[in-house]
Design an enzyme around this catalytic site. Structure first.
Site, PDB file in Angstrom:
ATOM      1  N   GLU A   1       0.821  -1.204   0.000  1.00  0.00           N
ATOM      2  CA  GLU A   1       0.000   0.000   0.000  1.00  0.00           C
ATOM      3  C   GLU A   1       0.859   1.259   0.000  1.00  0.00           C
ATOM      4  O   GLU A   1       0.555   2.241  -0.682  1.00  0.00           O
ATOM      5  CB  GLU A   1      -0.924   0.001   1.233  1.00  0.00           C
ATOM      6  CG  GLU A   1      -1.905  -1.164   1.268  1.00  0.00           C
ATOM      7  CD  GLU A   1      -1.389  -2.334   2.081  1.00  0.00           C
ATOM      8  OE1 GLU A   1      -2.206  -2.965   2.761  1.00  0.00           O
ATOM      9  OE2 GLU A   1      -0.168  -2.625   2.030  1.00  0.00           O
TER      10      GLU A   1
ATOM     11  N   ARG B   1      20.084 -20.044 -10.180  1.00  0.00           N
ATOM     12  CA  ARG B   1      21.043 -19.704 -11.214  1.00  0.00           C
ATOM     13  C   ARG B   1      20.358 -19.211 -12.492  1.00  0.00           C
ATOM     14  O   ARG B   1      20.934 -19.298 -13.581  1.00  0.00           O
ATOM     15  CB  ARG B   1      21.956 -20.904 -11.502  1.00  0.00           C
ATOM     16  CG  ARG B   1      22.859 -21.213 -10.311  1.00  0.00           C
ATOM     17  CD  ARG B   1      23.948 -22.208 -10.635  1.00  0.00           C
ATOM     18  NE  ARG B   1      23.449 -23.561 -10.796  1.00  0.00           N
ATOM     19  CZ  ARG B   1      23.210 -24.390  -9.781  1.00  0.00           C
ATOM     20  NH1 ARG B   1      23.382 -23.991  -8.530  1.00  0.00           N
ATOM     21  NH2 ARG B   1      22.781 -25.611 -10.008  1.00  0.00           N
TER      22      ARG B   1
ATOM     23  N   GLU C   1      14.440 -30.075  -0.819  1.00  0.00           N
ATOM     24  CA  GLU C   1      14.982 -30.647  -2.058  1.00  0.00           C
ATOM     25  C   GLU C   1      15.646 -32.009  -1.876  1.00  0.00           C
ATOM     26  O   GLU C   1      16.131 -32.581  -2.854  1.00  0.00           O
ATOM     27  CB  GLU C   1      15.975 -29.664  -2.684  1.00  0.00           C
ATOM     28  CG  GLU C   1      15.304 -28.602  -3.529  1.00  0.00           C
ATOM     29  CD  GLU C   1      16.130 -28.195  -4.742  1.00  0.00           C
ATOM     30  OE1 GLU C   1      16.933 -29.003  -5.233  1.00  0.00           O
ATOM     31  OE2 GLU C   1      15.971 -27.047  -5.181  1.00  0.00           O
TER      32      GLU C   1
ATOM     33  N   GLY D   1      17.694 -35.212   0.758  1.00  0.00           N
ATOM     34  CA  GLY D   1      17.557 -36.384  -0.098  1.00  0.00           C
ATOM     35  C   GLY D   1      16.414 -37.276   0.305  1.00  0.00           C
ATOM     36  O   GLY D   1      15.391 -36.809   0.832  1.00  0.00           O
TER      37      GLY D   1
ATOM     38  N   THR E   1      22.703 -35.453   1.426  1.00  0.00           N
ATOM     39  CA  THR E   1      22.751 -34.738   0.145  1.00  0.00           C
ATOM     40  C   THR E   1      23.990 -33.850   0.069  1.00  0.00           C
ATOM     41  O   THR E   1      24.637 -33.743  -0.973  1.00  0.00           O
ATOM     42  CB  THR E   1      21.477 -33.896  -0.032  1.00  0.00           C
ATOM     43  OG1 THR E   1      20.346 -34.771  -0.113  1.00  0.00           O
ATOM     44  CG2 THR E   1      21.536 -33.061  -1.290  1.00  0.00           C
TER      45      THR E   1
ATOM     46  N   ALA F   1      19.267 -41.120  -7.729  1.00  0.00           N
ATOM     47  CA  ALA F   1      20.700 -41.068  -8.032  1.00  0.00           C
ATOM     48  C   ALA F   1      21.134 -42.424  -8.566  1.00  0.00           C
ATOM     49  O   ALA F   1      20.491 -43.453  -8.289  1.00  0.00           O
ATOM     50  CB  ALA F   1      21.515 -40.703  -6.799  1.00  0.00           C
TER      51      ALA F   1
ATOM     52  N   CYS G   1      -2.607  -3.594   7.162  1.00  0.00           N
ATOM     53  CA  CYS G   1      -2.163  -3.807   8.544  1.00  0.00           C
ATOM     54  C   CYS G   1      -2.685  -2.695   9.451  1.00  0.00           C
ATOM     55  O   CYS G   1      -2.942  -1.565   9.018  1.00  0.00           O
ATOM     56  CB  CYS G   1      -0.649  -3.919   8.622  1.00  0.00           C
ATOM     57  SG  CYS G   1       0.250  -2.421   8.166  1.00  0.00           S
TER      58      CYS G   1
END
Length: 332
Positions: free
Chosen positions: A54, A209, A265, A267, A198, A164, A77
């Site tokens: 806002e 990236r 992410e 393992g 991991t 893997a 708020c």
């Protein structure tokens, strides 16, 4: 509320999505100020959570805010923090009408923003595109109501259900398009979590990236009951912190630190742990055509994928090159 109202609120929601994963403990809010059918100002929550949407929209609108309508994806708020309440800023700017999508569950607000508008005689309506707003701000809402971050589990599987080619072997399973989508997801999350296994096997950086989005890499955390990070690992150099204990305790600690959206992410053991804890809000599963063979590492440390998916329903599917991305959400 009119069709035009819905159009402007949709615009505000799209603005709010720009801030996904960048607002720290605050929600990713969007705001559009409209006067006589034209946009006078736009804003979204800025990195770190301030200025608020806002404030940004009113600053752009200037005097054109007087008599205008403000479309805000979350109730303005009502509390004093490092800045004054946005509800009071709307009143001071001379906004004539406010349309919001949902009420703010933060106990410091929770109806208080709407009450400020009402006391000032400003017409306000709430509930427009509420379902979309809840989805967009699920991280903040989950932290407010469940005292944990929104948990997004991402897993890339070979055609034979492996993550893997073997224990300790770094393996690229998905193609370039799927990897780019994962990097976008990283940019939209506050933090990222992996297990120590991991780190030891892959030594990942866990950064975004994509060109121009490197600054939006999520804060890294590692779940491990005992061990510390290898000092030379990428995550150690990035200042990653080790969270000790079980999943519920780790999530509660992240919530206390203001983490809204957490990307898990890997393992296999960490993925299984969050699934068995029943805390996964979105399960992003990427399936590849590659076969890794009998020496490959099982995706969920012995938990059959079919069993893991039972509490979930398919929310969306998308072809990414030769890979298939399926997003699952808990059944209601």
């Amino acid at each position: 509320m009119t069709t035009d109202d819905a159009r402007w609120m949709d615009y505000a929601l799209r603005l709010g999505r720009r801030a996904l994963g960048t607002t720290a403990e605050n929600p990713n809010v969007g705001c559009v100020v409209v006067r006589e059918g034209r946009v006078a100002g736009i804003g979204w929550t800025q990195p770190g959570g301030r200025p608020h949407a806002e404030t940004e929209a009113l600053a752009m609108a200037g005097e054109a805010a007087r008599g205008a309508t403000a479309y805000v994806t979350l109730e303005p708020c009502a509390h004093h923090g490092r800045t004054g309440p946005c509800a009071e800023a709307l009143v001071k700017a001379g906004i004539a009408r406010v349309v919001t999508a949902i009420e703010d569950p933060d106990p410091r607000v929770s109806g208080g923003g709407h009450a400020i508008l009402e006391r000032a005689g400003i017409a306000f309506e709430s509930g427009l595109l509420a379902e979309e707003a809840r989805r967009d701000m699920a991280g903040f809402l989950t932290r407010m109501t469940r005292k944990r971050p929104q948990v997004i589990l991402k897993l890339a599987l070979s055609a034979d259900g492996k993550i893997a080619a073997g224990v300790g072997k770094r393996t690229a399973i998905s193609g370039a398009q799927a990897r780019a989508r994962v990097h976008l997801l990283r940019a939209q999350c506050d933090a990222i979590l992996v297990g120590l296994g991991t780190v030891l096997a892959d030594d990942p950086e866990l950064t975004c990236r994509l060109p121009g989005l490197g600054h939006r890499s999520p804060t890294p955390f590692v779940l491990s009951r005992k061990a510390s990070l290898p000092p030379a690992s990428h995550l150690a150099r990035r200042g990653a912190e080790v969270l000790r204990g079980e999943v519920p305790e780790a999530l509660a600690e992240l919530a206390r630190r203001g983490i809204n959206r957490l990307l898990v992410e890997g393992g296999a053991r960490v993925a299984r742990s969050v699934l068995e804890a029943g805390v996964v809000d979105e399960f992003h599963l990427i399936r590849s055509n590659a076969m890794l063979g009998p020496e490959g590492v099982d995706a969920l440390a012995g938990l059959p994928l079919e069993q893991a998916l039972q509490p979930f329903a398919t929310a969306s599917e998308e072809k990414l090159g030769s890979d298939l991305l399926t997003v699952y959400e808990p059944r209601h």
